[in-house]
Design an enzyme around this catalytic site. Sequence first.
Site, short mmCIF file in Angstrom:
data_model
loop_
_atom_site.label_atom_id
_atom_site.label_comp_id
_atom_site.label_asym_id
_atom_site.label_seq_id
_atom_site.Cartn_x
_atom_site.Cartn_y
_atom_site.Cartn_z
N HIS A 140 0.85 -1.36 -0.52
CA HIS A 140 0.11 0.14 0.19
C HIS A 140 0.84 1.30 0.13
O HIS A 140 1.95 1.38 0.30
CB HIS A 140 -1.28 0.11 1.02
CG HIS A 140 -0.35 0.48 2.34
ND1 HIS A 140 -0.15 1.45 3.15
CD2 HIS A 140 0.54 -0.74 3.36
CE1 HIS A 140 0.57 0.80 4.27
NE2 HIS A 140 0.91 -0.07 4.33
N HIS A 142 0.94 5.72 -1.48
CA HIS A 142 -0.13 6.38 -2.71
C HIS A 142 1.12 6.91 -3.82
O HIS A 142 1.94 7.74 -3.70
CB HIS A 142 0.09 8.60 -1.99
CG HIS A 142 -0.35 8.50 -0.49
ND1 HIS A 142 -1.64 7.56 -0.40
CD2 HIS A 142 -0.20 8.51 1.00
CE1 HIS A 142 -2.40 8.23 0.68
NE2 HIS A 142 -1.47 8.64 2.03
N TYR A 279 -13.55 -4.16 12.45
CA TYR A 279 -14.35 -2.51 11.82
C TYR A 279 -16.09 -1.92 12.65
O TYR A 279 -15.12 -1.15 13.02
CB TYR A 279 -14.53 -2.18 10.48
CG TYR A 279 -15.33 -0.75 9.57
CD1 TYR A 279 -14.20 0.35 9.57
CD2 TYR A 279 -16.59 -1.24 9.88
CE1 TYR A 279 -14.23 1.44 9.17
CE2 TYR A 279 -16.82 0.26 9.53
CZ TYR A 279 -16.16 0.89 9.01
OH TYR A 279 -16.57 2.71 8.41
#
Length: 354
Positions: A140, A142, A279
Site C-alpha cells: 500500500h 500513495h 471495523y
Amino acid sequence: MIPPRQVTFGLLGITVFISLICLHLLTELSQLDGARQKLERAVVRLQEEKLPMSSRHLSSSNDQEGAEFGDDDSVVIYNRVPKTGSTTLAGIMYSLCNTNKYFVIHIGMFHSAKTISLSDQMRFLHNITTWQEKKPALYHGHIAFIDYSKFGVKRKPIFINMVRDPLARLISFYYFTRNGDDIRPSRERQKDRTMETFDECVERDGDDCDPVNLWLQIPYFCGHIAECWIPGSEWALNKAKQNVLRHYLLVGLTEEMEDFITVLEAVLPRFFKGALTLYKNGNSHLRKTAQKLPPKPETISKIHESPIWQMENDFYEFVRDHFHYIKDQLFETDEFGRSVERGHRFQYEKIRPS
C-alpha cells in the site's frame, strides 16, 4: 525331478510377484483414502451450501483455516488516494496480517511524489512478483496506477482502491494541512498556510482551494502517462474509467466504508477475513481532520461550476455505480440486518473423463 536351482528361481519369482501385488494394493488403498478425505470435505461443503441464507454470513466463513505464510503467491496492491480514509483500511490490514498469515508492506514515496520512473516501475513489479519470502503480500502507498500488462510479469497483482466525493476530499485535505487530525493534531506545514476557512479561500480565489486541486483521483487511476496529469483531460477521464473496469478487482467508496470492507472480506478472504468484525468493533480508527468546517451553499455552487469538478464528479459517480452493481450482485440483507451472500450461481458438471 525339478532341479533345486529352478525351484529356487521359481519361489523367488513368486515372491517378487506377490510383493508387487501388495505394493499395488497399498498404493490403491492410499489413493482411496485420499479420495475418501476429499469426498468428506466435499460433503461438508455441500452441507454448508444447503444452510439457510441467514446462516451463511461473513463471520461464519472458514476459508482461512490452515492458511500459512508462503502458501500462495498472491500480491495485492492498494495504491491509496490521499484523504479517502485509506489510513483506516491500512490499519485493518496491519491488524489482520498475523492472523491471516500475510505480509503488509508500505510503498514509501520520496518527496510526496505520485509517480515513479519507467525503470523504477520495472524494478518494483519485478521485486513484488519474485520476492517469494514475502508472499502472500499486500502493498500500500500513495502511488498512481502502474499498468503491469506491459512489463511481462508472470503473476499479475490484484489492485484495490477507494474514492471519495471530490469536493469533500479537497475540503478534508485543505483543513488537514492547517489543523492536522485527531492522530497528528499539529503539522509543520501549518507555518506556511493561511488560517482562513475554505469558504474565505474560495471567495478570494485562493490557490489552495483552486478547483485544479480537485484533479487527483482521475490521474491516480489513469496512471503513469503524461496526459493523465493534465487537469481537465477527457482522455485521462476515459482512461481512468477503463482501468477501473479492466485492472481493478474492487474500488469502493469512503462514504460506504463498511460496505466496501464487507465486499473485500467476501472476495478476498485470504487477506480480509475478520475485517468487518474488526471495523464494527471499533478496533480500527477512522482518522478525522481537526476543525473541518462544512462549506456554505454559495461555496459549493462556485466549485460545481468548475469543469474539473464536473469531470472528477463524473468519475466518482461512475465508480459508485460500478461498486453498487458488484455489491448488489454479491449480497442481500437478511432479517437481522446482516449482509449475506446470495449463493453460488454456477456448478461443475459433465466432467470427462471421469
